[in-house]
Design a protein around this motif. Structure first.
Motif, PDB file in Angstrom:
ATOM      1  N   TYR A  45       0.786  -1.231   0.000  1.00 51.78           N
ATOM      2  CA  TYR A  45       0.000   0.000   0.000  1.00 51.78           C
ATOM      3  C   TYR A  45       0.821   1.287   0.000  1.00 51.78           C
ATOM      4  CZ  TYR A  45      -3.424  -3.503   1.292  1.00 51.78           C
ATOM      5  OH  TYR A  45      -4.200  -4.635   1.307  1.00 51.78           O
ATOM      6  N   TRP A  46       2.052   1.249   0.491  1.00 49.16           N
ATOM      7  CA  TRP A  46       2.801   2.493   0.638  1.00 49.16           C
ATOM      8  C   TRP A  46       4.251   2.397   0.184  1.00 49.16           C
ATOM      9  CZ3 TRP A  46      -0.043   0.720   5.084  1.00 49.16           C
ATOM     10  CH2 TRP A  46      -1.288   1.360   5.244  1.00 49.16           C
ATOM     11  N   ALA A  47       4.714   1.251  -0.233  1.00 47.10           N
ATOM     12  CA  ALA A  47       6.141   1.130  -0.545  1.00 47.10           C
ATOM     13  C   ALA A  47       6.351   0.538  -1.938  1.00 47.10           C
ATOM     14  CB  ALA A  47       6.848   0.304   0.531  1.00 47.10           C
ATOM     15  N   CYS A  48       6.718  -0.727  -2.011  1.00 44.15           N
ATOM     16  CA  CYS A  48       7.160  -1.332  -3.274  1.00 44.15           C
ATOM     17  C   CYS A  48       6.182  -1.124  -4.424  1.00 44.15           C
ATOM     18  CB  CYS A  48       7.372  -2.833  -3.103  1.00 44.15           C
ATOM     19  SG  CYS A  48       8.103  -3.339  -1.574  1.00 44.15           S
ATOM     20  N   MET A  49       4.927  -1.514  -4.233  1.00 39.15           N
ATOM     21  CA  MET A  49       3.988  -1.508  -5.348  1.00 39.15           C
ATOM     22  C   MET A  49       3.621  -0.094  -5.811  1.00 39.15           C
ATOM     23  SD  MET A  49       3.992  -4.592  -6.041  1.00 39.15           S
ATOM     24  CE  MET A  49       2.785  -4.581  -7.370  1.00 39.15           C
ATOM     25  N   PRO A  50       3.178   0.800  -4.934  1.00 41.74           N
ATOM     26  CA  PRO A  50       2.848   2.134  -5.439  1.00 41.74           C
ATOM     27  C   PRO A  50       4.057   2.916  -5.930  1.00 41.74           C
ATOM     28  CG  PRO A  50       2.645   2.058  -3.043  1.00 41.74           C
ATOM     29  CD  PRO A  50       2.810   0.656  -3.505  1.00 41.74           C
ATOM     30  N   SER A  51       5.216   2.759  -5.284  1.00 40.17           N
ATOM     31  CA  SER A  51       6.384   3.523  -5.720  1.00 40.17           C
ATOM     32  C   SER A  51       6.830   3.086  -7.107  1.00 40.17           C
ATOM     33  CB  SER A  51       7.528   3.382  -4.716  1.00 40.17           C
ATOM     34  OG  SER A  51       8.028   2.065  -4.670  1.00 40.17           O
ATOM     35  N   LYS A  52       6.834   1.778  -7.363  1.00 41.17           N
ATOM     36  CA  LYS A  52       7.268   1.314  -8.682  1.00 41.17           C
ATOM     37  C   LYS A  52       6.231   1.642  -9.752  1.00 41.17           C
ATOM     38  CE  LYS A  52      10.699  -0.026  -6.346  1.00 41.17           C
ATOM     39  NZ  LYS A  52      10.313   0.560  -5.068  1.00 41.17           N
ATOM     40  N   ALA A  53       4.952   1.667  -9.376  1.00 39.68           N
ATOM     41  CA  ALA A  53       3.928   2.088 -10.328  1.00 39.68           C
ATOM     42  C   ALA A  53       4.098   3.561 -10.687  1.00 39.68           C
ATOM     43  CB  ALA A  53       2.536   1.842  -9.751  1.00 39.68           C
ATOM     44  N   LEU A  54       4.467   4.395  -9.716  1.00 39.12           N
ATOM     45  CA  LEU A  54       4.732   5.806  -9.999  1.00 39.12           C
ATOM     46  C   LEU A  54       5.916   5.963 -10.953  1.00 39.12           C
ATOM     47  CD1 LEU A  54       4.380   7.517  -6.493  1.00 39.12           C
ATOM     48  CD2 LEU A  54       2.888   7.859  -8.467  1.00 39.12           C
ATOM     49  N   LEU A  55       6.901   5.091 -10.850  1.00 32.95           N
ATOM     50  CA  LEU A  55       8.126   5.214 -11.622  1.00 32.95           C
ATOM     51  C   LEU A  55       8.058   4.596 -13.009  1.00 32.95           C
ATOM     52  CD1 LEU A  55      10.464   4.376  -8.645  1.00 32.95           C
ATOM     53  CD2 LEU A  55      10.699   6.446 -10.028  1.00 32.95           C
ATOM     54  N   ARG A  56       7.148   3.643 -13.207  1.00 37.02           N
ATOM     55  CA  ARG A  56       7.190   2.848 -14.431  1.00 37.02           C
ATOM     56  C   ARG A  56       6.963   3.682 -15.685  1.00 37.02           C
ATOM     57  NH1 ARG A  56       9.624  -0.327 -17.612  1.00 37.02           N
ATOM     58  NH2 ARG A  56       8.302  -1.628 -18.937  1.00 37.02           N
ATOM     59  N   GLY A  57       6.017   4.610 -15.649  1.00 33.21           N
ATOM     60  CA  GLY A  57       5.767   5.419 -16.834  1.00 33.21           C
ATOM     61  C   GLY A  57       6.976   6.234 -17.235  1.00 33.21           C
ATOM     62  N   THR A  58       7.661   6.797 -16.260  1.00 32.54           N
ATOM     63  CA  THR A  58       8.877   7.567 -16.519  1.00 32.54           C
ATOM     64  C   THR A  58       9.937   6.691 -17.166  1.00 32.54           C
ATOM     65  OG1 THR A  58       8.406   9.011 -14.648  1.00 32.54           O
ATOM     66  CG2 THR A  58      10.687   8.941 -15.423  1.00 32.54           C
ATOM     67  N   GLU A  59      10.054   5.476 -16.666  1.00 30.33           N
ATOM     68  CA  GLU A  59      11.039   4.541 -17.195  1.00 30.33           C
ATOM     69  C   GLU A  59      10.728   4.176 -18.640  1.00 30.33           C
ATOM     70  OE1 GLU A  59      13.121   0.794 -15.118  1.00 30.33           O
ATOM     71  OE2 GLU A  59      11.002   0.490 -15.521  1.00 30.33           O
ATOM     72  N   VAL A  60       9.462   3.887 -18.936  1.00 32.46           N
ATOM     73  CA  VAL A  60       9.062   3.503 -20.296  1.00 32.46           C
ATOM     74  C   VAL A  60       9.313   4.647 -21.272  1.00 32.46           C
ATOM     75  CG1 VAL A  60       7.076   2.947 -21.742  1.00 32.46           C
ATOM     76  CG2 VAL A  60       7.381   1.780 -19.564  1.00 32.46           C
ATOM     77  N   LEU A  61       8.937   5.870 -20.876  1.00 33.45           N
ATOM     78  CA  LEU A  61       9.151   7.013 -21.757  1.00 33.45           C
ATOM     79  C   LEU A  61      10.635   7.249 -21.995  1.00 33.45           C
ATOM     80  CD1 LEU A  61       6.456   9.471 -20.378  1.00 33.45           C
ATOM     81  CD2 LEU A  61       6.507   8.430 -22.653  1.00 33.45           C
ATOM     82  N   SER A  62      11.446   7.090 -20.965  1.00 35.51           N
ATOM     83  CA  SER A  62      12.885   7.251 -21.123  1.00 35.51           C
ATOM     84  C   SER A  62      13.435   6.229 -22.110  1.00 35.51           C
ATOM     85  CB  SER A  62      13.577   7.095 -19.760  1.00 35.51           C
ATOM     86  OG  SER A  62      14.978   7.148 -19.893  1.00 35.51           O
ATOM     87  N   GLU A  63      12.985   4.989 -21.994  1.00 35.65           N
ATOM     88  CA  GLU A  63      13.455   3.941 -22.907  1.00 35.65           C
ATOM     89  C   GLU A  63      13.017   4.227 -24.340  1.00 35.65           C
ATOM     90  OE1 GLU A  63      12.097   0.264 -21.293  1.00 35.65           O
ATOM     91  OE2 GLU A  63      13.487   0.312 -19.591  1.00 35.65           O
ATOM     92  N   ALA A  64      11.768   4.689 -24.521  1.00 31.67           N
ATOM     93  CA  ALA A  64      11.279   4.988 -25.868  1.00 31.67           C
ATOM     94  C   ALA A  64      12.056   6.141 -26.490  1.00 31.67           C
ATOM     95  CB  ALA A  64       9.796   5.316 -25.820  1.00 31.67           C
ATOM     96  N   ARG A  65      12.344   7.170 -25.710  1.00 31.93           N
ATOM     97  CA  ARG A  65      13.063   8.337 -26.234  1.00 31.93           C
ATOM     98  C   ARG A  65      14.516   8.030 -26.555  1.00 31.93           C
ATOM     99  NH1 ARG A  65       9.952  11.762 -21.722  1.00 31.93           N
ATOM    100  NH2 ARG A  65       8.290  12.654 -23.026  1.00 31.93           N
TER     101      ARG A  65
END
Length: 470
Positions: A45-65
């Motif tokens: 609820y407050w650590a691994c799962m929500p934090s990585k969900a917040l980060l995933r979009g940034t990571e995908v966009l970085s990889e695409a760019r």
């Protein structure tokens, strides 16, 4: 007061407590989980799962760019509202009914309330309405209450209503300006996430680099990336006071004043043992529990401290690992089986001494397992460090201009890996092979025969071996 008896009473229904209960129930014992908050705990609820969900979009966009052809398709910015909604979906919108259903299906009982030790093998649970239940454990009580964010003794800090990691991962909108106190993995991950979601982030780190405790190259790479994304990274900066000024947070530091809309305190963790009744059994409330390798509290025949609560390795996967080992030891002792406490037996946790894997989900990622070069030095182990660019055919295909490093620490007497660190995009997927090599103490001469597929990033293993052979 009602009274109930179980073979095992587990305080804390986070991922560690759930796994202890599951193992002992599958071993033929009865178990009850005691939880005052959400079943599933911090990670869900407050650590691994929500934090990585917040980060995933940034990571995908970085990889695409970073891939020509794909880069041209990225014509917009990240949808902040959609990202936050996806984050919330991974927490089931902070509803634990799905986790409760799993607990019930596993044959584990659940009691809501605050559990406190009340004597040998005895726990009293106080529910929200004040009613009490006395639980007696026939074999073991496992304290799995985890850890909580630590607040440093900085003048005024507690009065400015600071964010902890919970607030950082559950926020409903991006603050305009976010001050991050601490440059560890939480601080770096949350700086990465909120800068990408529209905040202007400033990281204030007391030490001379980020990610202290990891290889220096890791902290340097993350600092460069954060700065490139617009984060203001300040090293060697002591925060001495905090206040609110017309709604703003103002931090007084050795480098001047910094102002923001919110401040995230991410300077470490503390044991969540202050209110579980440790004093009743002769232990100090608020301290981490000292345990042996079966996770049994030193000097006790029935009390176990599993996961973050013992301070050995404050990571979800290591808490689950300890839970499996502790659960097996509890079942063995309850059924009269001999408990082998030698290294790597099914009843002990030893990987958290020197083979703990971890991933920092920044851009770039940092994946590591085992000892750093400094830790090998401090332990007096004969070793050699191989530090090379992460440049193979697979990395050049993964991203144009891929930048990364691979750092191996090799025991020169035994010719085995002591530790490995990878820095670069998506290097977390390299980590399990490294963990197997470190835990299994696979001789370097055998690793030559573990042929990496071409063209994958895993070919870096061949480059490391070639560099070591010289």
């Amino acid at each position: 007061m009602t009274e109930q008896s179980y073979d095992v009473v587990v305080l804390g229904a986070g991922s560690t407590g759930e796994n202890v209960a599951d193992v002992v129930v599958r071993g033929g014992l009865t178990a009850v989980l005691v939880e005052s908050e959400l079943v599933g705990g911090e990670c869900s609820y407050w650590a691994c799962m929500p934090s990585k969900a917040l980060l995933r979009g940034t990571e995908v966009l970085s990889e695409a760019r970073d891939v020509d052809g794909a880069r041209q398709a990225v014509t917009g910015e990240q949808d902040v509202a959609a990202t936050l909604e996806r984050r919330s979906s991974f927490t089931s919108h902070w509803d634990d009914s799905g986790q409760v259903e799993w607990v019930q299906g596993a044959g584990i009982d659940l009691i809501r309330g605050t559990g406190r030790l009340a004597g040998e093998r005895t726990v009293v649970v106080t529910a929200a309405d004040g009613t009490e239940t006395r639980l007696t454990a026939r074999h073991a009580v496992a304290v799995c209450t985890g850890s909580m964010s630590a607040t440093p003794p900085i003048d005024g800090l507690a009065d400015v209503d600071p964010w902890g990691p919970r607030e950082a991962t559950s926020a409903k909108e991006a603050p305009g300006r976010l001050l991050v106190l601490g440059g560890g993995y939480v601080g770096c991950e949350m700086a990465t996430a909120w800068q990408a979601l529209g905040s202007q982030v400033t990281v204030l780190q007391r030490g001379d680099r980020l990610l202290e405790g990891m290889e220096p190259a890791a902290g340097d790479a993350v600092a460069r990336s954060l700065r490139d994304s617009g984060v203001d990274v300040r090293l060697d900066t002591d925060v001495t006071a905090a206040r609110r000024d017309d709604g703003e947070v103002v931090l007084t530091t050795s480098g001047g004043e910094f102002r923001g809309d919110e401040v995230l305190v991410a300077v470490g963790r503390a044991a969540r043992t202050g209110d579980v009744g440790l004093d009743v059994v002769g232990l100090e409330p608020g301290n981490y529990l000292e345990v042996d390798d079966t996770l049994r509290v030193d000097g006790s025949s029935w009390l176990y401290g599993v996961g973050d609560v013992n301070g050995r390795a404050l990571l979800t996967h290591m808490g689950k690992y300890q839970a499996r080992q502790a659960g097996a030891a509890i079942v063995a002792r309850a059924t009269g089986e001999d408990v082998d406490t030698s290294d790597w037996s099914p009843f002990v946790a030893t990987a958290d001494r020197y083979a703990t894997p971890s991933v920092v989900f920044t851009v770039p990622q940092v994946a590591s397992v085992g000892r750093t070069a400094k830790e090998a030095d401090d332990a007096g182990l004969p070793h050699r460090v191989v530090d090379i660019p992460l440049e193979v055919a697979g990395s050049s295909l993964f991203a144009d201009g891929y930048e990364g490093r691979a750092i191996a620490v090799i025991d020169t007497d035994r010719d085995v890996l002591l530790g490995l660190t990878f820095v670069g995009p998506a290097v977390g997927e390299l980590l399990q092979a490294a963990t197997i090599a470190v835990v299994g103490e696979v001789p370097i001469r055998r690793l030559w025969h573990a042929v990496p597929a071409y063209p994958t990033v895993s070919e870096i293993w061949l480059r490391l071996l070639e560099a070591y052979r010289g």
